[in-house]
Design a protein around this motif. Structure first.
Motif, PDB file in Angstrom:
ATOM      1  N   ALA A 443      10.461  33.771   1.723  1.00 42.93           N
ATOM      2  CA  ALA A 443      11.795  33.881   2.322  1.00 42.93           C
ATOM      3  C   ALA A 443      12.401  35.267   2.120  1.00 42.93           C
ATOM      4  CB  ALA A 443      12.722  32.820   1.741  1.00 42.93           C
ATOM      5  N   LEU A 444      11.578  36.194   1.698  1.00 41.88           N
ATOM      6  CA  LEU A 444      12.085  37.538   1.461  1.00 41.88           C
ATOM      7  C   LEU A 444      11.564  38.470   2.542  1.00 41.88           C
ATOM      8  CD1 LEU A 444      11.184  37.307  -2.257  1.00 41.88           C
ATOM      9  CD2 LEU A 444      13.515  37.659  -1.419  1.00 41.88           C
ATOM     10  N   ALA A 445      12.389  39.426   2.895  1.00 42.69           N
ATOM     11  CA  ALA A 445      11.973  40.372   3.926  1.00 42.69           C
ATOM     12  C   ALA A 445      10.754  41.168   3.459  1.00 42.69           C
ATOM     13  CB  ALA A 445      13.122  41.305   4.264  1.00 42.69           C
ATOM     14  N   SER A 446      10.519  41.187   2.139  1.00 44.70           N
ATOM     15  CA  SER A 446       9.383  41.934   1.593  1.00 44.70           C
ATOM     16  C   SER A 446       8.107  41.098   1.498  1.00 44.70           C
ATOM     17  CB  SER A 446       9.737  42.441   0.196  1.00 44.70           C
ATOM     18  OG  SER A 446      10.024  41.331  -0.639  1.00 44.70           O
ATOM     19  N   SER A 447       8.119  39.891   2.034  1.00 40.17           N
ATOM     20  CA  SER A 447       6.913  39.070   1.994  1.00 40.17           C
ATOM     21  C   SER A 447       5.804  39.741   2.807  1.00 40.17           C
ATOM     22  CB  SER A 447       7.216  37.683   2.550  1.00 40.17           C
ATOM     23  OG  SER A 447       6.103  36.835   2.392  1.00 40.17           O
ATOM     24  N   ARG A 448       4.639  39.101   2.838  1.00 46.30           N
ATOM     25  CA  ARG A 448       3.540  39.696   3.605  1.00 46.30           C
ATOM     26  C   ARG A 448       2.898  38.608   4.456  1.00 46.30           C
ATOM     27  NH1 ARG A 448      -1.431  37.941   2.170  1.00 46.30           N
ATOM     28  NH2 ARG A 448      -1.667  37.047   0.097  1.00 46.30           N
ATOM     29  N   PRO A 449       2.212  38.995   5.535  1.00 47.92           N
ATOM     30  CA  PRO A 449       1.533  37.966   6.316  1.00 47.92           C
ATOM     31  C   PRO A 449       0.379  37.358   5.524  1.00 47.92           C
ATOM     32  CG  PRO A 449       1.329  40.135   7.377  1.00 47.92           C
ATOM     33  CD  PRO A 449       2.056  40.339   6.098  1.00 47.92           C
ATOM     34  N   LEU A 450       0.092  36.096   5.798  1.00 49.71           N
ATOM     35  CA  LEU A 450      -0.998  35.393   5.116  1.00 49.71           C
ATOM     36  C   LEU A 450      -2.320  36.129   5.340  1.00 49.71           C
ATOM     37  CD1 LEU A 450      -1.854  32.872   3.575  1.00 49.71           C
ATOM     38  CD2 LEU A 450      -1.930  31.641   5.749  1.00 49.71           C
ATOM     39  N   SER A 451      -2.563  36.522   6.583  1.00 49.79           N
ATOM     40  CA  SER A 451      -3.786  37.241   6.898  1.00 49.79           C
ATOM     41  C   SER A 451      -3.412  38.665   7.287  1.00 49.79           C
ATOM     42  CB  SER A 451      -4.499  36.539   8.054  1.00 49.79           C
ATOM     43  OG  SER A 451      -5.655  37.247   8.425  1.00 49.79           O
ATOM     44  N   ARG A 452      -3.868  39.646   6.517  1.00 47.90           N
ATOM     45  CA  ARG A 452      -3.558  41.030   6.851  1.00 47.90           C
ATOM     46  C   ARG A 452      -4.724  41.630   7.611  1.00 47.90           C
ATOM     47  NH1 ARG A 452      -0.445  43.051   1.455  1.00 47.90           N
ATOM     48  NH2 ARG A 452       0.964  43.861   3.014  1.00 47.90           N
ATOM     49  N   SER A 453      -4.554  42.859   8.054  1.00 46.64           N
ATOM     50  CA  SER A 453      -5.692  43.528   8.684  1.00 46.64           C
ATOM     51  C   SER A 453      -6.601  44.033   7.560  1.00 46.64           C
ATOM     52  CB  SER A 453      -5.200  44.693   9.531  1.00 46.64           C
ATOM     53  OG  SER A 453      -4.800  45.753   8.690  1.00 46.64           O
ATOM     54  N   GLN A 454      -7.876  44.220   7.878  1.00 48.48           N
ATOM     55  CA  GLN A 454      -8.818  44.702   6.865  1.00 48.48           C
ATOM     56  C   GLN A 454      -8.380  46.049   6.301  1.00 48.48           C
ATOM     57  OE1 GLN A 454     -12.972  44.621   7.532  1.00 48.48           O
ATOM     58  NE2 GLN A 454     -13.008  42.513   8.268  1.00 48.48           N
ATOM     59  N   GLY A 455      -7.822  46.884   7.181  1.00 48.21           N
ATOM     60  CA  GLY A 455      -7.427  48.224   6.762  1.00 48.21           C
ATOM     61  C   GLY A 455      -6.358  48.232   5.681  1.00 48.21           C
ATOM     62  N   GLU A 456      -5.544  47.195   5.642  1.00 49.31           N
ATOM     63  CA  GLU A 456      -4.474  47.158   4.636  1.00 49.31           C
ATOM     64  C   GLU A 456      -4.971  46.702   3.269  1.00 49.31           C
ATOM     65  OE1 GLU A 456      -0.391  45.752   6.555  1.00 49.31           O
ATOM     66  OE2 GLU A 456      -2.098  44.597   7.283  1.00 49.31           O
ATOM     67  N   VAL A 457      -6.208  46.209   3.222  1.00 52.68           N
ATOM     68  CA  VAL A 457      -6.748  45.684   1.966  1.00 52.68           C
ATOM     69  C   VAL A 457      -8.038  46.425   1.675  1.00 52.68           C
ATOM     70  CG1 VAL A 457      -7.455  43.602   0.742  1.00 52.68           C
ATOM     71  CG2 VAL A 457      -5.812  43.442   2.612  1.00 52.68           C
ATOM     72  N   GLN A 458      -7.934  47.552   0.987  1.00 53.91           N
ATOM     73  CA  GLN A 458      -9.096  48.411   0.807  1.00 53.91           C
ATOM     74  C   GLN A 458      -9.499  48.589  -0.647  1.00 53.91           C
ATOM     75  OE1 GLN A 458     -11.088  50.351   3.069  1.00 53.91           O
ATOM     76  NE2 GLN A 458     -10.337  48.822   4.500  1.00 53.91           N
ATOM     77  N   THR A 459      -8.589  49.029  -1.475  1.00 53.92           N
ATOM     78  CA  THR A 459      -8.960  49.390  -2.840  1.00 53.92           C
ATOM     79  C   THR A 459      -8.981  48.143  -3.726  1.00 53.92           C
ATOM     80  OG1 THR A 459      -6.673  49.690  -3.480  1.00 53.92           O
ATOM     81  CG2 THR A 459      -7.788  51.601  -2.577  1.00 53.92           C
ATOM     82  N   PRO A 460      -9.684  48.215  -4.876  1.00 58.72           N
ATOM     83  CA  PRO A 460      -9.691  47.074  -5.797  1.00 58.72           C
ATOM     84  C   PRO A 460      -8.284  46.562  -6.129  1.00 58.72           C
ATOM     85  CG  PRO A 460     -11.349  48.640  -6.477  1.00 58.72           C
ATOM     86  CD  PRO A 460     -10.622  49.270  -5.319  1.00 58.72           C
TER      87      PRO A 460
END
Ligand SMILES: *[C@@H]1O[C@H](CO)[C@@H](O)[C@H](O)[C@H]1NC(C)=O
Ligand SMILES: *[C@@H]1O[C@H](CO)[C@@H](O)[C@H](O)[C@H]1NC(C)=O
Ligand SMILES: *[C@@H]1O[C@H](CO)[C@@H](O)[C@H](O)[C@H]1NC(C)=O
Ligand SMILES: *[C@@H]1O[C@H](CO)[C@@H](O)[C@H](O)[C@H]1NC(C)=O
Ligand SMILES: *[C@@H]1O[C@H](CO)[C@@H](O)[C@H](O)[C@H]1NC(C)=O
Ligand SMILES: *[C@@H]1O[C@H](CO)[C@@H](O)[C@H](O)[C@H]1NC(C)=O
Ligand SMILES: *[C@@H]1O[C@H](CO)[C@@H](O)[C@H](O)[C@H]1NC(C)=O
Ligand SMILES: *[C@@H]1O[C@H](CO)[C@@H](O)[C@H](O)[C@H]1NC(C)=O
Ligand SMILES: [Zn+2]
Length: 904
Positions: A443-460
């Motif tokens: 419920a926060l504007a800072s939440s994130r989508p359940l499924s992100r793009s691969q590019g947003e999830v790169q580093t450990p």
């Protein structure tokens, strides 16, 4: 504070003195809420670990080489026992491990450099050869990149050929970690110490914890989830120890010399590197019965001998059977080992064929563990077993879709526990807890989508951050909604085919949508599943729908706590609604549209209820008239409203009030009926929402009236259990046991005198010399906590002494919690200091101990300052929690459980 506060003080005094009736209590709370919400900032929000910036451009392996099979030899040199009387040399513990690996791979595109992963390892002696021609290829350079990529780059004399098959041999050495990641060591006590300083009873073991990116710390490998391969493992270990790995032990073990033996394992099925696991220990097994799979649950020899693994062993086979039936696919190996470890970073880890648990979460001791511990054990085992299909058999292509693992595991847990322990009647409770945890975080504007793009999830570190409430709880909640949209049998049929077609492979959410679409088309059709579901998985947040039952109009809006945030997001919303006794078929509210529906028009005092049984991932608001009718119905005959909705109405109203969409009076009015309520769900919703008042308004004037109100509401419920607490026995059915604990907790927290007296009395008895503990295990946690809270130094030190002396893990957990209940800051501070000493509090338990302190309003600031000051030591075992809500940003890691774990 503003000048309003003196006004509110006057009101508070007046109302408190004048009357103690429920309505007056509400009125007082409301006035204070309104004046204070305008002037107060909610509890401060610490946020860290700091996010790193400056990423290297490419962190993914090239796809030109595809590993197919690994042979891995591992040789950890540690001693499981260090006996002083060993003559000549008294060996010191050693952290060295060595090994070698051959990886066989296929070249899909010619290249003269090989990239794989390696971290904290000393790698040497590379040998590359063609397995087609046996020809060797000279290595000209080898470099380990010490940045976020962890790449091991190997340059060759000439290029590997497209279509060719090759092998790469590497030797390596490394150190067993003293932390909880990669290959790590752990100690425990076994046997009876002959005298105080006797260390002969110390035992050592090693274990692995490799999800998501730590396999590269154990051996060099292509450490990404879609590089699935077979692993053929040999472990060299001390002769008195036993080795376990993913695969089946081939031919017993071979004695090498006086000190060493080796154990070899059959190749695993195709699996991802993060599921690789092994342990070396002196543990002993408890077998389970299963018609095909050999199941063993390993634990410390003493715990095994005392039968503490029996409950786990008993239900594991049954849960496995349930999943095999439900998915129509058998568990793919002939063996399944589980091990209860003294240290593990999460509650459980689903490694293929070798599932690991924290021992406190798996072992059960009759008469000492609470019967409710069974609920956690069953949930955790179900979660990890569900992963054997969701995650291990069918794996996400990349970590951006980790919700396909965790959402499904959490979702399946609801059903599996219900199947093996129907008496627990926990399915609805779990589903609703899960929904509320997701709602809170999202419920926060800072939440994130359940499924992100691969590019947003790169580093450990970006990958680690995916293991949060959104992944686990929202993941499960959207699956509940999807199953309801297409109907359970259609959903199950689609899932069965999906698992069967994609076993040993990797998928993404689009592939899941295709399977649901096909099964749906075969039954009723018409909807576009991907379009509907992407609106839930690719956007942050969720909607609130508002229904006007006079006009029949309905519209949607992004639900945010911050009412000034603007958002134009909208969703495909399935609405199940009922009008008094009539249940309507699914009604759709499409993005951007406001709809007029005859079904939503109510006349003659009828009420409309939307989101029947709370399968939808959204909140509902109504026109005041309809709310009024619902409040009236709840007070007249609450059972007309489905149980889950009785909890949901309360949760919706409180949260709508927080977002300033309804008046807080409405939320409080809705809780009036619970005075007569005996079900767990509405109580749980009320308590957790009023808990928000406590956190916001502790030590302000709202607190007193609220306590009075709750005391009033819970008195009847508390007294209905009086007989049990006096006799130290509990009701027989599981749900009543749950409610009993809640009733005592609410009563004591809100200073119901007879409750506090009871807790103090029972604790005082316990403090008498040589007394036996007659408090029922279910009630110990809550009684210890309130006795410590209302006691002083003596009570606290007694609990600390008990904690140090107790060898039982569930009792120790309860005491660790109770120690955090004191209202004395100096004792909390002392407790926090103790967490820095691993002899007193295990590293694995540091995060949860600090978290307990932070949940005590008296300890909140103290705990956060403490974490900041000692981050390097206490950093293990936290995950990012509610993403900035007023609760806490960091939670101890709980990657295992469904429902309960979501609450942190
Ligand atoms: C060392 O101890 C072992 C067993 O305790 C014994 O067999 C061996 O003879 C001893 N060696 C020496 C040099 O004392
Ligand atoms: C064990 O460690 C101590 C102190 O670090 C050292 O003096 C001793 O030589 C070591 N013994 C062996 C067998 O390595
Ligand atoms: C791998 O290590 C083991 C144990 O040190 C050794 O026996 C074996 O020869 C090594 N393999 C190769 C191919 O060098
Ligand atoms: C709601 O749930 C209850 C019990 O969980 C069930 O009996 C009832 O059929 C459900 N109603 C709908 C409309 O799904
Ligand atoms: C509901 O609709 C009626 C009729 O159109 C309107 O008079 C009323 O103001 C609406 N109520 C709300 C809360 O919007
Ligand atoms: C509780 O139940 C009693 C008896 O059925 C009823 O008189 C009373 O109004 C109810 N109280 C509330 C708050 O619903
Ligand atoms: C709450 O209940 C009180 C007392 O019955 C009533 O006066 C008030 O209007 C109600 N408030 C709402 C928003 O329903
Ligand atoms: C409690 O015990 C008394 C006497 O032992 C009995 O009369 C009463 O019905 C019991 N109450 C409950 C709620 O079981
Ligand atoms: Zn999991």
């Amino acid at each position: 504070m503003s000048k309003n506060s003196s006004v509110s003080k006057a009101f508070a005094a007046a109302f408190v003195v004048l009357t103690a009736s429920a309505i007056a209590g509400i009125v007082t709370m409301v006035i204070l809420y309104k004046t204070q919400i305008a002037t107060m900032d909610p509890t401060p929000r610490p946020t860290f670990p700091p996010t790193t910036t400056g990423l290297p451009p490419v962190t993914r392996l090239p796809k030109n080489l595809v590993p197919e099979r690994y042979k891995v030899l591992l040789w950890p040199r540690f001693y499981s026992q260090i006996l002083e009387e060993v003559n000549v040399t008294s060996p010191n513990q050693t952290v060295l491990f060595t090994g070698n690996t051959t990886v066989y791979f296929h070249c899909v595109q010619g290249t003269s450099s090989i990239y794989l992963h390696s971290q904290n390892l000393d790698v040497y002696g590379p040998v590359v050869a063609s397995t087609d021609t046996d020809e060797g290829i000279r290595v000209t350079r080898m470099e380990n990149h010490h940045d976020q990529t962890n790449f091991l780059e190997i340059e060759l004399d000439y290029a590997l050929k497209t279509g060719g098959n090759y092998s790469l041999f590497l030797s390596f050495r490394g150190e067993v970690s003293g932390g909880l990641e990669g290959l790590y060591g752990s100690s425990y006590e076994e046997g009876i110490p002959a005298h105080e300083d006797d260390t002969d009873t110390d035992r050592f073991l090693i274990a692995t914890s490799l999800e998501p990116t730590f396999a590269r710390r154990v051996f060099p490998c292509f450490d990404e989830p879609d590089f699935k391969a077979e692993f053929e493992v040999t472990i060299i270990h001390r002769r008195i120890t036993m080795a376990l790995a993913n695969g089946i032990n081939t031919d017993g073990t071979n004695i090498i010399d006086d000190d060493w033996k080796s154990t070899s394992f059959q190749p695993t099925p195709l699996m991802s590197t993060y599921l690789f696991a092994f342990t070396v220990s002196e543990f002993t097994p408890t077998p389970s019965s299963h018609h095909r799979v050999e199941i063993n649950t390993y634990a410390r020899p003493k715990a095994t001998a005392a039968g503490h693994a029996k409950y786990a062993a008993d239900i594991t086979g049954r849960i496995l059977d349930y999943f095999e039936r439900r998915f129509g696919i058998i568990y793919p190996q002939r063996k399944l080992d589980q091990i209860a470890l003294p240290d593990l970073i999460s509650d459980g880890m689903e490694n293929l064929g070798l599932i690991m648990y924290q021992e406190g979460e798996l072992l059960y001791e009759e008469g000492v563990s609470s019967r409710l511990d069974k609920e956690n054990i069953a949930s955790l085992i179900a979660h990890e077993l569900a992963h054997q299909w969701f995650g291990n058999l069918v794996t996400m292509k990349w970590w951006n879709d980790i919700w396909l693992n965790e959402g499904f595991a959490s979702y399946m847990t609801f059903y599996a526990v219900d199947a093996v322990e129907p008496d627990f009647k926990l399915k609805d409770v779990h589903i609703l807890n899960n929904l509320h945890s997701a709602f809170e975080a999202d419920a926060l504007a800072s939440s994130r989508p359940l499924s992100r793009s691969q590019g947003e999830v790169q580093t450990p570190s970006q990958i680690m951050q995916m293991f949060d409430t959104i992944t686990y709880c929202k993941g499960a909640a959207v699956l509940v909604m999807l199953a309801d949209i297409v109907d359970q049998p259609v959903f199950d049929k689609a899932i069965g085919r999906y698992l069967s077609d994609w076993k040993y492979k990797n998928t993404d959410q689009n592939i899941l949508w295709e399977y649901i679409q096909k099964a749906d088309d075969e039954s009723t059709g018409e909807r576009n599943i991907a379009e509907v579901m992407n609106s839930w998985t690719k956007q942050i947040g969720y909607p609130v729908i508002t229904i006007n039952t006079t006009s029949g109009e309905a519209f949607q809006k992004h639900f945010l706590f911050n009412d000034s945030a603007v958002s134009s997001l909208s969703w495909h919303i399935p609405i199940r609604a009922m009008k008094y006794t009539t249940l309507f078929r699914l009604i759709w509210l499409k993005p951007g549209e406001s709809a007029m529906k005859d079904e939503f028009v109510a006349t003659k005092g009828e009420w409309i209820l939307a989101n029947v049984n709370c399968t939808g991932y959204y909140r509902v608001n109504y026109n005041p008239e309809n709310w009024d009718r619902l409040v009236t119905q709840l007070q007249k005959d609450p059972r007309r409203i489905p149980l889950k909705n009785r909890g949901q109405l309360i949760d919706d109203a409180f949260n709508l009030a927080r977002a300033k969409l309804v008046d807080v009076t409405l939320a409080l009015n809705l809780t009036r009926f619970i005075r007569n309520e005996t079900e767990l769900i509405p109580w749980a919703a009320t308590i957790s929402n009023l808990g928000y008042f406590v956190r916001m308004f502790d030590r302000s004037e709202v607190y007193g009236p609220m306590q009075m109100y709750l005391r009033n509401q819970v008195e009847g419920l508390y007294n209905s259990f009086r007989n049990y607490t006096d006799n130290s026995t509990v009701p027989t059915d599981h749900a009543s046991q749950q409610i009993q604990i809640k009733a005592i907790d609410v009563a004591c927290s809100n200073e119901l005198p007879e409750c506090i007296e009871m807790a103090q009395h029972m604790y005082a008895d316990l403090m008498k010399i040589n007394s036996t503990n007659i408090i029922h295990p279910n009630l110990r946690s809550v009684i210890y906590c309130h006795a410590v809270a209302h006691g002083g130094k003596e009570e606290w030190e007694f609990a600390w002494g008990l904690y140090l002396r107790s060898s039982d893990v569930s009792e120790r957990d309860r005491l660790r919690q109770a120690l955090s209940c004191t209202k004395k800051i100096w004792l909390l501070s002392r407790y926090l200091d103790y967490t820095l000493d691993p002899e007193l509090i295990r590293l694995m338990e540091v995060a949860s101990s600090i978290s307990y302190v932070s949940r005590n309003v008296a300890g909140q600031a103290l705990a956060w300052n403490f974490i900041r000051a000692h981050w390097n030591y206490v950093r293990y075992g936290w995950r990012q929690g509610d993403r900035g809500s007023d609760r806490q940003v960091l939670h101890p890691v709980r990657t295992g459980r469904a429902g309960a774990f979501c609450d942190g």
